[in-house]
Design an enzyme around this catalytic site. Structure first.
Site, mmCIF file in Angstrom:
data_model
loop_
_atom_site.group_PDB
_atom_site.id
_atom_site.type_symbol
_atom_site.label_atom_id
_atom_site.label_comp_id
_atom_site.label_asym_id
_atom_site.label_seq_id
_atom_site.Cartn_x
_atom_site.Cartn_y
_atom_site.Cartn_z
ATOM 1 N N THR A 45 0.811 -1.269 0.047
ATOM 2 C CA THR A 45 -0.016 -0.097 0.126
ATOM 3 C C THR A 45 0.746 1.309 -0.002
ATOM 4 O OG1 THR A 45 -1.850 -0.991 1.179
ATOM 5 C CG2 THR A 45 -1.641 1.376 1.390
ATOM 6 N N HIS A 88 -8.706 -6.837 2.435
ATOM 7 C CA HIS A 88 -7.441 -7.119 2.410
ATOM 8 C C HIS A 88 -7.185 -8.542 2.973
ATOM 9 C CE1 HIS A 88 -3.347 -7.012 4.424
ATOM 10 N NE2 HIS A 88 -3.156 -5.601 3.783
HETATM 11 C C1 GP9 Z 1 -2.898 -0.730 6.571
HETATM 12 C C2 GP9 Z 1 -3.015 -0.861 5.090
HETATM 13 C C3 GP9 Z 1 -2.856 -2.406 4.551
HETATM 14 O O1 GP9 Z 1 -3.078 0.490 7.216
HETATM 15 O O2 GP9 Z 1 -2.962 0.208 4.396
HETATM 16 O O3 GP9 Z 1 -1.387 -2.119 4.049
HETATM 17 P P1 GP9 Z 1 -0.997 -3.355 2.939
HETATM 18 O O4 GP9 Z 1 -0.725 -4.680 3.890
HETATM 19 O O5 GP9 Z 1 -1.913 -3.525 1.888
HETATM 20 O O6 GP9 Z 1 0.126 -2.847 2.394
HETATM 21 MN MN MN Z 2 -3.109 -2.581 0.280
#
Ligand code: GP9
Ligand code: MN
Length: 685
Positions: free
Chosen positions: A305, A422
């Site tokens: 992310t 997620h």
């Molecule tokens: C957590 C979220 C997840 O705040 O943005 O990040 P990721 O695991 O997708 O890199």
């Molecule tokens: Mn992410």
């Protein structure tokens, strides 16, 4: 009685006894600080257990140094070490109170920054009970001075001291092993300082942070202004002119950037049992006023992310290892979307996310990027069942974001980062009304269910925007940040795609994520240009008519005519409309067949590879060397981080003030009436 007590307590009169007492007390107070002063978010028995035991190994190591010394000296050394260790806790408690993060050596080195950043004076944030971290030391010293505890002057065997040291390392390895099993990539991907303290402890955090700071400042120190020359030369050769039929078409509109967590392109129009997984996003994708890109790739590496965010708002690549936001976000100079838009077009800038602000170091990085507001977990009402995985469920997140959005003076730039879709794609029964796929792969099958939930949340948010009067005067950008199904699931991926098996080329195509721009009156359609996350910022700035001919951005406007369509993956692989290079193999992009290259083809492919390697390494140089500190575009002023606070109270006061002054928020436009937000979230019924 007294004698009995004396006999029972005689062990503290030995060196080892006193050592263990000191460590025991230190352990207890560290744990109390963990529980009362920090929000470490230990969930489940493994994390709770690690949190409980993690002060011990490092304490054995550090306090154990004293055991190598003789007589009294050993005792005083233990006390000095205790003072230093306790001061580290003390300082972190204070810093955390203000910043919800742990002290970093990088920050301390540029200590004027700490001073500037402290919104309040030290005296204001210090509480009397903070000094309790020193109580055990005072008590121990009194007991020593009054001879209640006697100093054991007998020589202490070196090999015992050594055994303690060896034991401490053994315990540390065991602890690290357990931590890494629970959260893989803990140190390589560097998500969040809270995680390092939660799993490994405050001392280990200090060591890791010292290492990182050292690495970071070494590259920073060796960089100089002339390094910028090769970057500028490259960018000059690669700049494209914007497409005149789009340039400035969306000038002055609000911008929504909706970050669709782990959302892959294949989900668009995908059906399970004849039912669309994402009907709302499909409609959005095909809308005549939406520009949709069907050859748009995620380009993230370990920073996931955070890499996506880095590319989208800076047009700089994430790093080959770890997360640039975590390692460089606090110290480096940036010229990011929020700063550009607020400085050059008077935008209010705000980020929204239902997780803790420390994750990916957002709370610091967003300041460097010029975000005026960051609405994170503490701004949202949390009740049991509201969260899953990392944070708030998307429907609740969007609904609760609405009241802040309404207060933002317009035009605004608002980024909303979703979470529910997620890994491991968990969702409670009440929220699950979509069939899972049936590949038999447990990680893959629920993916469409959380994606469907995200789609519903997105749909509700669009309905709200229409009602609040924000849909028409906003440019709405939606994108998937990275894959949701990793390459480790080949057989399941093959089934999802209806193939008997998948090649490496198929897996590269599986890295496509949606990228869509919607605005009333925008000439939409599905655009087939090859591009990726690095290209977003120049595209948006051109649509908004914000000049960016002298900025340091590695992407190219996706709407430009003569753009280079070679899309770099972070590992140096690439894909273009003609050739794709994956691993050592070159594929024909149109057929997906592996090629044995002719001399002419090889020349073309080499040229592409050269382009990719160059842009990746130059972008890395910008970040490693903090090169933007040497270069400021015209009409841009260096971001002053100390002018931002993301603490609830002062931030809300600032917002109220801005709203009153500017009178342009949706709330003001709707005559102070909040727009009702409709959601079918079962938790809110
Ligand atoms: C957590 C979220 C997840 O705040 O943005 O990040 P990721 O695991 O997708 O890199
Ligand atoms: Mn992410």
């Amino acid at each position: 009685m007294a004698n009995f007590f004396k006999r029972r307590m005689s062990w503290v009169n030995t060196r080892m006894g006193f050592f263990l007492l000191t460590i025991g007390l230190f352990w207890v107070k560290t744990y109390i600080a963990y529980q009362t002063e920090f929000t470490l978010g230990a969930k489940g028995s493994v994390q709770q257990f690690l949190l409980l035991i993690n002060p011990l190994p490092a304490a054995l190591l550090v306090f154990g140094i004293a055991l190598y010394f003789r007589g009294r000296l050993a005792y005083w050394l233990m006390m000095i070490i205790n003072v230093l260790e306790s001061t580290w806790i003390f300082a972190n408690v204070l810093y955390y109170r203000e910043f919800s993060d742990f002290l970093s050596f990088g920050i301390m080195k540029g200590s004027s920054d700490v001073g500037n950043n402290l919104g309040k004076s030290l005296a204001q944030i210090t509480h009397v009970y903070d000094f309790f971290v020193y109580v055990d030391i005072i008590v121990l010293i009194i007991l020593l001075v009054t001879h209640v505890i006697r100093i054991d002057a007998r020589p202490f065997k070196r090999r015992y001291a050594l055994s303690i040291t060896v034991l401490s390392f053994g315990l540390m390895f065991a602890e690290f092993g357990m931590a890494n099993a629970d959260r893989s990539g803990l140190l390589t991907r560097t998500f969040d300082n809270n995680y390092i303290v939660k799993y490994l402890g405050l001392n280990e955090y200090a060591a890791f942070n010292a290492y990182q700071t050292q690495k970071e400042s070494a590259t920073r120190a060796s960089a100089n202004a002339s390094d910028m020359k090769s970057v500028l030369k490259y960018l000059k050769q690669n700049r494209v002119s914007p497409n005149v039929s789009y340039y400035g078409k969306e000038k002055g509109k609000n911008v929504f950037v909706i970050h669709l967590e782990s959302f892959q392109q294949f989900l668009i129009d995908y059906k399970v049992n004849g039912k669309e997984v994402t009907p709302n996003l499909n409609k959005f994708y095909h809308n005549q006023n939406t520009l949709s890109f069907d050859n748009f790739y995620n380009q993230v590496a370990q920073g996931k992310t955070s890499d996506a965010e880095m590319m989208l708002e800076n047009s700089l690549f994430g790093l080959p290892q770890g997360s640039a936001m975590t390692t460089y976000g606090t110290q480096n100079t940036f010229q990011a979307a929020p700063a550009i838009l607020s400085q050059q077009a008077g935008y209010t800038t705000a980020a929204f996310h239902g997780d803790v602000p420390s994750f990916w170091n957002r709370d610091n990085t967003y300041k460097s990027w010029g975000y005026q507001y960051f609405f994170s977990s503490s701004y949202y009402t949390e009740k049991s069942g509201y969260s899953v995985g990392y944070g708030l469920k998307d429907k609740i997140f969007f609904k609760q974001s609405a009241k802040y959005i309404e207060q933002l003076p317009q035009p605004f730039y608002a980024k909303l980062i979703t979470l529910t879709n997620h890994y491991p794609y968990e969702l409670d029964k009440k929220n699950t009304d979509f069939p899972a796929t049936k590949t038999g792969d447990k990680t893959v099958d629920p993916y469409v269910q959380t994606a469907h939930y995200l789609d519903q949340a997105f749909g509700e948010f669009m309905t709200y925007l229409k009602k609040a009067g924000l849909y028409k005067n906003s440019m709405i950008v939606a994108y998937g940040d990275h894959y949701g199904i990793s390459n480790n699931h080949r057989p399941a991926i093959a089934q999802l795609l209806g193939k008997s098996k998948v090649t490496n080329f198929d897996l590269a195509q599986f890295q496509k994520v949606p990228f869509m721009i919607h605005a009333a009156g925008l000439k939409g359609g599905i655009n087939h240009t090859y591009g990726g996350e690095i290209d977003v910022l120049p595209t948006l700035l051109d649509l908004l008519g914000v000049k960016n001919t002298d900025t340091i951005q590695f992407g190219q406007d996706l709407l430009a005519k003569n753009r280079n369509q070679t899309v770099a993956f972070r590992n140096g692989n690439f894909i273009s409309p003609t050739y794709a290079k994956i691993g050592g193999t070159v594929y024909d992009t149109r057929t997906g067949k592996a090629l044995s290259l002719t001399t002419a083809q090889k020349k073309t492919v080499d040229k592409m590879q050269n382009h990719v390697t160059t842009e990746l390494s130059l972008s890395d140089r910008v970040i490693y060397g903090d090169l933007l500190r040497f270069y400021t575009p015209k009409n841009f002023t260096k971001v002053d981080k100390s002018s931002f606070t993301y603490k609830y109270k002062p931030a809300m006061e600032k917002l109220a003030e801005a709203e009153k002054k500017e009178k342009t928020s949706a709330l003001v436009k709707n005559k102070g009436k909040e727009t009702t937000y409709k959601t079918d979230a079962p938790e809110l019924k």
